[in-house]
Design a protein around this motif. Structure first.
Motif, PDB file in Angstrom:
ATOM      1  N   HIS A   1      19.290 -31.791 -40.107  1.00 48.62           N
ATOM      2  CA  HIS A   1      18.138 -31.388 -40.903  1.00 48.62           C
ATOM      3  C   HIS A   1      17.083 -32.499 -40.947  1.00 48.62           C
ATOM      4  O   HIS A   1      15.875 -32.243 -40.829  1.00 48.62           O
ATOM      5  N   LEU A   2      17.541 -33.741 -41.133  1.00 48.82           N
ATOM      6  CA  LEU A   2      16.585 -34.841 -41.207  1.00 48.82           C
ATOM      7  C   LEU A   2      15.885 -35.055 -39.870  1.00 48.82           C
ATOM      8  O   LEU A   2      14.706 -35.407 -39.829  1.00 48.82           O
ATOM      9  N   LEU A   3      16.588 -34.845 -38.777  1.00 52.80           N
ATOM     10  CA  LEU A   3      15.956 -34.933 -37.462  1.00 52.80           C
ATOM     11  C   LEU A   3      14.839 -33.906 -37.328  1.00 52.80           C
ATOM     12  O   LEU A   3      13.773 -34.192 -36.782  1.00 52.80           O
TER      13      LEU A   3
ATOM     14  N   LEU B   1      15.087 -35.207 -50.596  1.00 56.73           N
ATOM     15  CA  LEU B   1      15.879 -34.870 -51.779  1.00 56.73           C
ATOM     16  C   LEU B   1      16.322 -33.409 -51.752  1.00 56.73           C
ATOM     17  O   LEU B   1      17.449 -33.085 -52.148  1.00 56.73           O
ATOM     18  N   HIS B   2      15.459 -32.514 -51.267  1.00 62.75           N
ATOM     19  CA  HIS B   2      15.859 -31.110 -51.142  1.00 62.75           C
ATOM     20  C   HIS B   2      16.971 -30.965 -50.113  1.00 62.75           C
ATOM     21  O   HIS B   2      17.910 -30.170 -50.308  1.00 62.75           O
ATOM     22  N   VAL B   3      16.884 -31.708 -49.013  1.00 66.02           N
ATOM     23  CA  VAL B   3      17.918 -31.637 -47.984  1.00 66.02           C
ATOM     24  C   VAL B   3      19.282 -32.012 -48.569  1.00 66.02           C
ATOM     25  O   VAL B   3      20.303 -31.395 -48.259  1.00 66.02           O
ATOM     26  N   PHE B   4      19.285 -33.010 -49.448  1.00 62.60           N
ATOM     27  CA  PHE B   4      20.534 -33.432 -50.080  1.00 62.60           C
ATOM     28  C   PHE B   4      20.892 -32.570 -51.291  1.00 62.60           C
ATOM     29  O   PHE B   4      21.943 -32.780 -51.911  1.00 62.60           O
TER      30      PHE B   4
ATOM     31  N   PRO C   1      16.449 -23.837 -39.877  1.00 62.53           N
ATOM     32  CA  PRO C   1      17.734 -24.021 -40.569  1.00 62.53           C
ATOM     33  C   PRO C   1      17.617 -24.785 -41.882  1.00 62.53           C
ATOM     34  O   PRO C   1      18.255 -24.420 -42.878  1.00 62.53           O
ATOM     35  N   VAL C   2      16.812 -25.846 -41.886  1.00 68.73           N
ATOM     36  CA  VAL C   2      16.709 -26.637 -43.111  1.00 68.73           C
ATOM     37  C   VAL C   2      16.000 -25.853 -44.204  1.00 68.73           C
ATOM     38  O   VAL C   2      16.364 -25.929 -45.378  1.00 68.73           O
ATOM     39  N   VAL C   3      14.990 -25.070 -43.828  1.00 70.92           N
ATOM     40  CA  VAL C   3      14.276 -24.270 -44.824  1.00 70.92           C
ATOM     41  C   VAL C   3      15.183 -23.181 -45.382  1.00 70.92           C
ATOM     42  O   VAL C   3      15.217 -22.933 -46.592  1.00 70.92           O
ATOM     43  N   GLU C   4      15.964 -22.558 -44.509  1.00 69.88           N
ATOM     44  CA  GLU C   4      16.798 -21.440 -44.945  1.00 69.88           C
ATOM     45  C   GLU C   4      18.029 -21.887 -45.725  1.00 69.88           C
ATOM     46  O   GLU C   4      18.443 -21.226 -46.674  1.00 69.88           O
ATOM     47  N   THR C   5      18.630 -23.011 -45.330  1.00 71.60           N
ATOM     48  CA  THR C   5      19.888 -23.422 -45.959  1.00 71.60           C
ATOM     49  C   THR C   5      19.702 -24.400 -47.106  1.00 71.60           C
ATOM     50  O   THR C   5      20.579 -24.523 -47.953  1.00 71.60           O
ATOM     51  N   ARG C   6      18.556 -25.091 -47.135  1.00 73.42           N
ATOM     52  CA  ARG C   6      18.333 -26.106 -48.165  1.00 73.42           C
ATOM     53  C   ARG C   6      17.214 -25.744 -49.132  1.00 73.42           C
ATOM     54  O   ARG C   6      16.896 -26.523 -50.035  1.00 73.42           O
ATOM     55  N   ALA C   7      16.618 -24.586 -48.933  1.00 68.32           N
ATOM     56  CA  ALA C   7      15.578 -24.096 -49.847  1.00 68.32           C
ATOM     57  C   ALA C   7      14.458 -25.109 -50.047  1.00 68.32           C
ATOM     58  O   ALA C   7      13.982 -25.321 -51.170  1.00 68.32           O
ATOM     59  N   VAL C   8      14.050 -25.744 -48.967  1.00 65.32           N
ATOM     60  CA  VAL C   8      12.933 -26.694 -49.050  1.00 65.32           C
ATOM     61  C   VAL C   8      11.646 -25.897 -49.212  1.00 65.32           C
ATOM     62  O   VAL C   8      11.369 -25.003 -48.408  1.00 65.32           O
ATOM     63  N   PRO C   9      10.836 -26.182 -50.219  1.00 65.47           N
ATOM     64  CA  PRO C   9       9.588 -25.428 -50.399  1.00 65.47           C
ATOM     65  C   PRO C   9       8.561 -25.771 -49.321  1.00 65.47           C
ATOM     66  O   PRO C   9       8.653 -26.808 -48.657  1.00 65.47           O
ATOM     67  N   ALA C  10       7.587 -24.911 -49.163  1.00 62.46           N
ATOM     68  CA  ALA C  10       6.564 -25.102 -48.124  1.00 62.46           C
ATOM     69  C   ALA C  10       5.570 -26.198 -48.477  1.00 62.46           C
ATOM     70  O   ALA C  10       5.018 -26.856 -47.582  1.00 62.46           O
ATOM     71  N   GLU C  11       5.337 -26.396 -49.755  1.00 66.40           N
ATOM     72  CA  GLU C  11       4.239 -27.266 -50.201  1.00 66.40           C
ATOM     73  C   GLU C  11       4.288 -28.678 -49.628  1.00 66.40           C
ATOM     74  O   GLU C  11       3.255 -29.180 -49.147  1.00 66.40           O
TER      75      GLU C  11
END
Length: 306
Positions: free
Chosen positions: A51-53, A154-157, A104-114
């Motif tokens: 995800h971080l990559l 922080l969202h990734v974690f 994948p990171v957006v779908e599994t970690r719920a990272v917002p778009a902003e």
């Protein structure tokens, strides 16, 4: 723009670094050179590293759009990136590989778009703004160019809270400031100055000081002032380390340590940054990392509510 992501995972063979070759995106490649805040990929869980990559590839891509001089119309391409982000968050397929890689990171970690849009806006601003009048103006720029990366991490974690994001902002801004200090000559050659104009005037620095091959004492004083400010921000943000646990603590400690080691390197060099590369030694970086991690371990169990 003299700005790089607050983490560096060196894996240019990852598929996200391959581009479609369409339009202005051709030849714009995220790079992993010269970053000061590495995270040892092997200490992170595989899914976190992946995800971080992806996030790193996106941040490098939008950064290179404005920096590399190989894009005919950077503002149009940045608009395309924004539009692709909208497609991603609407559940549709983005066109650009670096945006598709975020799925994948957006779908599994719920990272917002902003925060992703803010990174794009920072690079858009770099196309029109080349000087910052005050330190407060520079802090406002860091709100776009640096702080969103910390929020995404922080969202990734799975640890994004208001309190932690506020501490992360201090760390990310500090990392941005020391990066600016290191890249004074490089940034000026690109038509940008990230040292506050009020500080340059205060110490009597002119354009020649920024464009020369050496760093006069008055310019060193300006860089020293920014270094001290960055160190203060790191002091304020370091409690973030003790507020998290596990792999997140190791990673966050690495970011803080990267900033502290770079501050130390700048001071050892006498803030002589024009015409030379000031980088922390790997051994110093590792020892600083271990020290920050030890302090964070003594300071909390990672369960604090921030």
């Amino acid at each position: 723009m003299g700005r790089k992501p607050m983490f560096a995972l060196h894996d240019e063979g990852h598929p996200l670094f391959m581009h479609s070759g369409e339009g202005d995106a051709a030849g714009v490649t995220p790079k992993a050179h010269g970053e000061n805040f590495p995270v040892a990929a092997l200490v992170l869980p595989r899914d976190i590293r992946r995800h971080l990559l992806s996030v790193y590839g996106f941040a490098r891509f939008v950064d290179d759009v404005g920096d590399e001089g190989r894009v005919r119309d950077p503002l149009r391409l940045l608009d395309d990136v924004d539009a692709d982000l909208d497609l991603l968050y609407a559940g549709r397929l983005p066109r650009l590989p670096v945006v598709r890689a975020l799925t994948p990171v957006v779908e599994t970690r719920a990272v917002p778009a902003e925060p992703f849009h803010r990174l794009v806006e920072a690079n858009r601003r770099d196309q029109t703004v080349g000087r910052y009048g005050t330190f407060e103006d520079l802090l406002a720029y860091c709100e776009l160019s640096a702080n969103p990366v910390g929020h995404i991490v922080l969202h990734v974690f799975g640890l994004a809270t208001a309190g932690r994001m506020a501490l992360s902002d201090r760390v990310c801004t500090a990392l941005q400031i020391v990066e600016h200090c290191q890249d004074v000559g490089e940034d000026h050659a690109r038509g940008r100055v990230y040292l506050p104009e009020e500080d340059l005037r205060r110490f009597g620095c002119g354009e020649r000081d920024l464009a020369g091959g050496t760093t006069p004492a008055r310019l060193r004083d300006v860089v020293a002032l920014q270094t001290t400010r960055a160190e203060r921000l790191l002091d304020e943000g370091e409690p973030l380390v003790s507020s998290v646990g596990g792999a997140a603590r190791v990673a966050v400690a690495g970011y803080v340590a990267g900033g502290r080691a770079t501050v130390a390197a700048l001071r050892r060099a006498g803030h002589d940054v024009v015409g030379r590369a000031v980088r922390p030694h790997r051994v110093r970086l590792l020892s600083t990392w271990l020290g920050v991690l030890a302090r964070g371990t003594r300071g909390g169990n990672g369960r604090g509510r921030l």
